[in-house]
Design a protein around this motif. Structure first.
Motif, PDB file in Angstrom:
ATOM      1  N   SER A  20      32.434  57.872  32.418  1.00  0.00           N
ATOM      2  CA  SER A  20      33.525  57.397  33.254  1.00  0.00           C
ATOM      3  C   SER A  20      33.723  55.907  33.020  1.00  0.00           C
ATOM      4  N   LEU A  21      34.856  55.404  33.488  1.00  0.00           N
ATOM      5  CA  LEU A  21      35.173  53.984  33.366  1.00  0.00           C
ATOM      6  C   LEU A  21      35.464  53.448  34.752  1.00  0.00           C
ATOM      7  N   ALA A  22      34.676  52.458  35.172  1.00  0.00           N
ATOM      8  CA  ALA A  22      34.963  51.763  36.426  1.00  0.00           C
ATOM      9  C   ALA A  22      36.008  50.690  36.147  1.00  0.00           C
ATOM     10  N   MET A  23      37.021  50.611  37.007  1.00  0.00           N
ATOM     11  CA  MET A  23      38.085  49.637  36.820  1.00  0.00           C
ATOM     12  C   MET A  23      38.330  48.869  38.107  1.00  0.00           C
ATOM     13  N   ILE A  24      38.486  47.553  37.981  1.00  0.00           N
ATOM     14  CA  ILE A  24      38.877  46.699  39.100  1.00  0.00           C
ATOM     15  C   ILE A  24      40.097  45.911  38.647  1.00  0.00           C
ATOM     16  N   TRP A  25      41.213  46.129  39.308  1.00  0.00           N
ATOM     17  CA  TRP A  25      42.500  45.535  38.941  1.00  0.00           C
ATOM     18  C   TRP A  25      42.854  44.459  39.957  1.00  0.00           C
ATOM     19  N   PHE A  26      43.257  43.265  39.464  1.00  0.00           N
ATOM     20  CA  PHE A  26      43.595  42.145  40.335  1.00  0.00           C
ATOM     21  C   PHE A  26      45.053  41.745  40.134  1.00  0.00           C
ATOM     22  N   ASN A  27      45.786  41.581  41.221  1.00  0.00           N
ATOM     23  CA  ASN A  27      47.120  41.025  41.134  1.00  0.00           C
ATOM     24  C   ASN A  27      47.019  39.589  40.635  1.00  0.00           C
ATOM     25  N   ARG A  28      47.752  39.267  39.578  1.00  0.00           N
ATOM     26  CA  ARG A  28      47.623  37.957  38.952  1.00  0.00           C
ATOM     27  C   ARG A  28      47.920  36.822  39.926  1.00  0.00           C
ATOM     28  N   ARG A  29      49.060  36.887  40.612  1.00  0.00           N
ATOM     29  CA  ARG A  29      49.460  35.787  41.489  1.00  0.00           C
ATOM     30  C   ARG A  29      48.438  35.576  42.607  1.00  0.00           C
ATOM     31  N   ALA A  30      47.921  36.685  43.138  1.00  0.00           N
ATOM     32  CA  ALA A  30      46.947  36.564  44.223  1.00  0.00           C
ATOM     33  C   ALA A  30      45.644  35.945  43.734  1.00  0.00           C
ATOM     34  N   LEU A  31      45.170  36.348  42.553  1.00  0.00           N
ATOM     35  CA  LEU A  31      43.922  35.798  42.030  1.00  0.00           C
ATOM     36  C   LEU A  31      44.077  34.312  41.725  1.00  0.00           C
ATOM     37  N   GLU A  32      45.184  33.927  41.128  1.00  0.00           N
ATOM     38  CA  GLU A  32      45.412  32.518  40.822  1.00  0.00           C
ATOM     39  C   GLU A  32      45.592  31.697  42.097  1.00  0.00           C
ATOM     40  N   ALA A  33      46.208  32.286  43.124  1.00  0.00           N
ATOM     41  CA  ALA A  33      46.333  31.596  44.409  1.00  0.00           C
ATOM     42  C   ALA A  33      44.966  31.419  45.064  1.00  0.00           C
ATOM     43  N   ASP A  34      44.098  32.434  44.947  1.00  0.00           N
ATOM     44  CA  ASP A  34      42.732  32.315  45.479  1.00  0.00           C
ATOM     45  C   ASP A  34      41.999  31.158  44.811  1.00  0.00           C
ATOM     46  N   LEU A  35      42.152  31.039  43.498  1.00  0.00           N
ATOM     47  CA  LEU A  35      41.515  29.939  42.775  1.00  0.00           C
ATOM     48  C   LEU A  35      42.060  28.604  43.265  1.00  0.00           C
ATOM     49  N   GLY A  36      43.366  28.529  43.476  1.00  0.00           N
ATOM     50  CA  GLY A  36      43.960  27.293  43.987  1.00  0.00           C
ATOM     51  C   GLY A  36      43.405  26.906  45.348  1.00  0.00           C
ATOM     52  N   ARG A  37      43.223  27.897  46.227  1.00  0.00           N
ATOM     53  CA  ARG A  37      42.679  27.604  47.556  1.00  0.00           C
ATOM     54  C   ARG A  37      41.227  27.143  47.468  1.00  0.00           C
ATOM     55  N   LEU A  38      40.463  27.728  46.565  1.00  0.00           N
ATOM     56  CA  LEU A  38      39.076  27.300  46.403  1.00  0.00           C
ATOM     57  C   LEU A  38      38.973  25.857  45.944  1.00  0.00           C
ATOM     58  N   LEU A  39      39.921  25.439  45.096  1.00  0.00           N
ATOM     59  CA  LEU A  39      39.893  24.086  44.536  1.00  0.00           C
ATOM     60  C   LEU A  39      40.739  23.090  45.333  1.00  0.00           C
ATOM     61  N   GLY A  40      41.531  23.604  46.281  1.00  0.00           N
ATOM     62  CA  GLY A  40      42.399  22.729  47.043  1.00  0.00           C
ATOM     63  C   GLY A  40      43.563  22.203  46.240  1.00  0.00           C
TER      64      GLY A  40
ATOM     65  N   ALA B  45      41.528  53.387  44.869  1.00  0.00           N
ATOM     66  CA  ALA B  45      42.199  52.923  46.086  1.00  0.00           C
ATOM     67  C   ALA B  45      42.770  51.537  45.845  1.00  0.00           C
ATOM     68  N   ARG B  46      43.878  51.251  46.505  1.00  0.00           N
ATOM     69  CA  ARG B  46      44.415  49.892  46.564  1.00  0.00           C
ATOM     70  C   ARG B  46      43.985  49.294  47.892  1.00  0.00           C
ATOM     71  N   VAL B  47      43.340  48.135  47.833  1.00  0.00           N
ATOM     72  CA  VAL B  47      42.856  47.455  49.026  1.00  0.00           C
ATOM     73  C   VAL B  47      43.310  46.003  48.941  1.00  0.00           C
ATOM     74  N   GLY B  48      44.205  45.612  49.819  1.00  0.00           N
ATOM     75  CA  GLY B  48      44.727  44.254  49.749  1.00  0.00           C
ATOM     76  C   GLY B  48      45.458  44.043  48.443  1.00  0.00           C
ATOM     77  N   THR B  49      45.052  43.017  47.691  1.00  0.00           N
ATOM     78  CA  THR B  49      45.721  42.678  46.432  1.00  0.00           C
ATOM     79  C   THR B  49      44.993  43.205  45.211  1.00  0.00           C
ATOM     80  N   ILE B  50      44.035  44.114  45.415  1.00  0.00           N
ATOM     81  CA  ILE B  50      43.281  44.661  44.289  1.00  0.00           C
ATOM     82  C   ILE B  50      43.314  46.189  44.333  1.00  0.00           C
ATOM     83  N   ALA B  51      42.915  46.798  43.233  1.00  0.00           N
ATOM     84  CA  ALA B  51      42.724  48.245  43.173  1.00  0.00           C
ATOM     85  C   ALA B  51      41.428  48.494  42.423  1.00  0.00           C
ATOM     86  N   PHE B  52      40.698  49.532  42.812  1.00  0.00           N
ATOM     87  CA  PHE B  52      39.466  49.844  42.102  1.00  0.00           C
ATOM     88  C   PHE B  52      39.190  51.331  42.173  1.00  0.00           C
TER      89      PHE B  52
END
Length: 328
Positions: free
Chosen positions: A119-139, A46-53
Motif C-alpha cells: 500500500s501507499l500512505a499519502m498525505i496531501w497538503f493544500n499549497r496556500r495553507a502550508l505556505e501560510a503556516d510557514l509565514g505565521r511561524l516566521l512572522g 479523509a480530508r481534515v482541514g486543509t490536508i487529506a491523508f
C-alpha cells in the motif's frame, strides 16, 4: 456537528480508480504493467482541514503518471518494497524508510506495487495553507514556493517523529469515533502535520525556523492572553493565537516562557481546565455529564482530563460534579 467524510472505495476498474483518486488527490493516470494482472484498487482516506491523508492499494504492479499541479504538496510512503519515482529530472526510490515529497508543478511518474498487499500512505497538503503556516511561524507574509528535497528520511530524528504522528492519523481513518477525523480537531490535526513537515524536512526556510526567535514584548503576551480567554471555547491553535497578535509562533512561545514561565498551549489548557472546573462545580448531575463538560471545553481524551483534574483539585471530575449545589 458535521462529520468528516471518509472516502472508502474498492474497484477492479482502472478508469474508475483514476476518477476516484483524482477527486481526492491530484489528476493522474494508471496502467497495470502486466496486461493480465489482477488489478484491485482500494482507497481509504479523509480530508481534515486543509490536508487529506489515507492509504491506497492497486493489487498488482502499476505505472502511474501524476499531472503537475499548482496547488499542492504531497508526501508518499510505501508500506513495503520500493516505489520508483521519476520527476524534476531525477530518479528516486521511496521505501518505508524514505518518503517522497512532491511539490507544485511537479509532474512525476511512479511504478511499483508488485505484491498485492503493498500500500501507499499519502498525505496531501493544500499549497496556500502550508505556505501560510510557514509565514505565521516566521512572522512574515506567506513565502514563495517551498523547495523541499525529493526524499525525507524517516529512520530517525524529526522525520521519524513526524511520520509517527502521520501514521497514527492515517491508520485511524475508517475507525468509528477516531479523534484524528473529528471536525472539532481539524485545525489541530492540520497544524500538527503541516508544522511537523516544515520542521522535519530540509528546505530554504529551515534555518530560519531553527534560529532562536527574537524576544516578545510583554504587551504582545498580554494581548495573546486576552485572545485565549475570549476564545477559549473555540478550536483555536497556537498559530491562531500568534496571528491574532501579529507575532510568529516561535516568538510568542519565547515571550510566554520569559514572562509567564509557560507556553501559549499550556496557558490555553490551563484556562480551559479552570472553565471546566467552574462548570463541574455549578452543574447539575441530572442535566449534564463529565464528558459533555470536558468536550465543551476542548478536552477529548477523558482519561487524561480526569487525571489532570485530580492532580489539580484532589478529586475526580465526577466527584466534583456530584458535589455541585443542586438547583433550587
Amino acid at each position: 456537528m458535521t462529520e468528516t467524510p471518509i472516502h472508502s472505495f474498492v474497484t477492479n476498474d482502472v478508469d474508475e480508480s483514476i476518477a476516484i483518486g483524482s477527486r481526492l488527490f491530484n489528476d493522474h493516470r494508471v496502467r497495470p504493467v502486466h496486461a493480465h494482472a489482477a488489478f484491485s484498487y482500494s482507497l481509504t482516506a479523509a480530508r481534515v482541514g486543509t490536508i487529506a491523508f489515507g492509504r491506497l492499494r492497486y493489487g498488482c504492479e502499476v505505472s502511474v503518471d501524476v499531472a503537475g499541479t499548482e496547488d499542492s504538496y504531497a508526501v508518499s510512503v510505501p508500506s513495503t518494497g520500493t516505489i520508483r519515482f521519476h520527476g524534476r529530472g531525477a530518479d528516486a526510490e521511496s521505501t518505508p524508510e524514505l518518503a517522497t515529497i512532491g511539490g507544485p508543478v511537479d509532474r512525476v511518474s511512479l511504478s511499483g506495487w508488485a505484491a498485492d498487499d503493498e500500500s501507499l500512505a499519502m498525505i496531501w497538503f493544500n499549497r496556500r495553507a502550508l505556505e501560510a503556516d510557514l509565514g505565521r511561524l516566521l512572522g512574515i507574509d506567506a513565502p514563495a514556493l517551498i523547495a523541499f528535497p525529493r526524499l525525507l528520511d524517516l529512520r530517525d530524528g524529526r522525520g521519524a517523529e513526524w511520520y509517527a504522528y502521520a501514521t497514527t492519523m492515517i491508520d485511524s481513518v475508517g475507525r468509528s469515533g477516531a479523534l484524528a477525523v473529528n471536525p472539532l480537531l481539524a485545525s489541530q490535526v492540520s497544524s500538527i502535520l503541516s508544522t511537523g513537515l516544515l520542521l522535519a524536512a530540509e528546505h530554504q526556510y529551515r534555518s530560519a525556523l531553527d534560529a532562536p526567535p527574537a524576544p516578545q514584548a510583554p504587551a504582545t503576551v498580554r494581548r495573546a492572553m486576552h485572545f485565549i480567554e475570549d476564545n477559549v471555547r473555540e478550536p483555536i491553535t497556537v498559530p491562531d493565537i500568534a496571528a491574532s497578535v501579529g507575532s510568529s509562533v516561535r516568538a510568542l512561545n519565547r515571550g510566554f516562557k520569559e514572562h509567564l514561565g509557560t507556553s501559549p498551549l499550556a496557558y490555553l489548557t490551563r484556562v480551559r481546565m479552570e472553565g471546566a472546573h467552574r462548570e463541574l462545580l455549578s452543574g447539575a448531575p441530572e442535566d449534564t455529564s463529565v464528558s459533555q463538560i470536558a468536550t465543551s471545553w476542548g478536552f477529548y481524551h477523558f482519561g487524561r482530563f480526569a487525571a489532570r483534574y485530580r492532580e489539580l483539585h484532589g478529586i475526580s471530575p465526577s466527584e466534583a460534579l456530584r458535589s455541585s449545589n443542586p438547583r433550587r
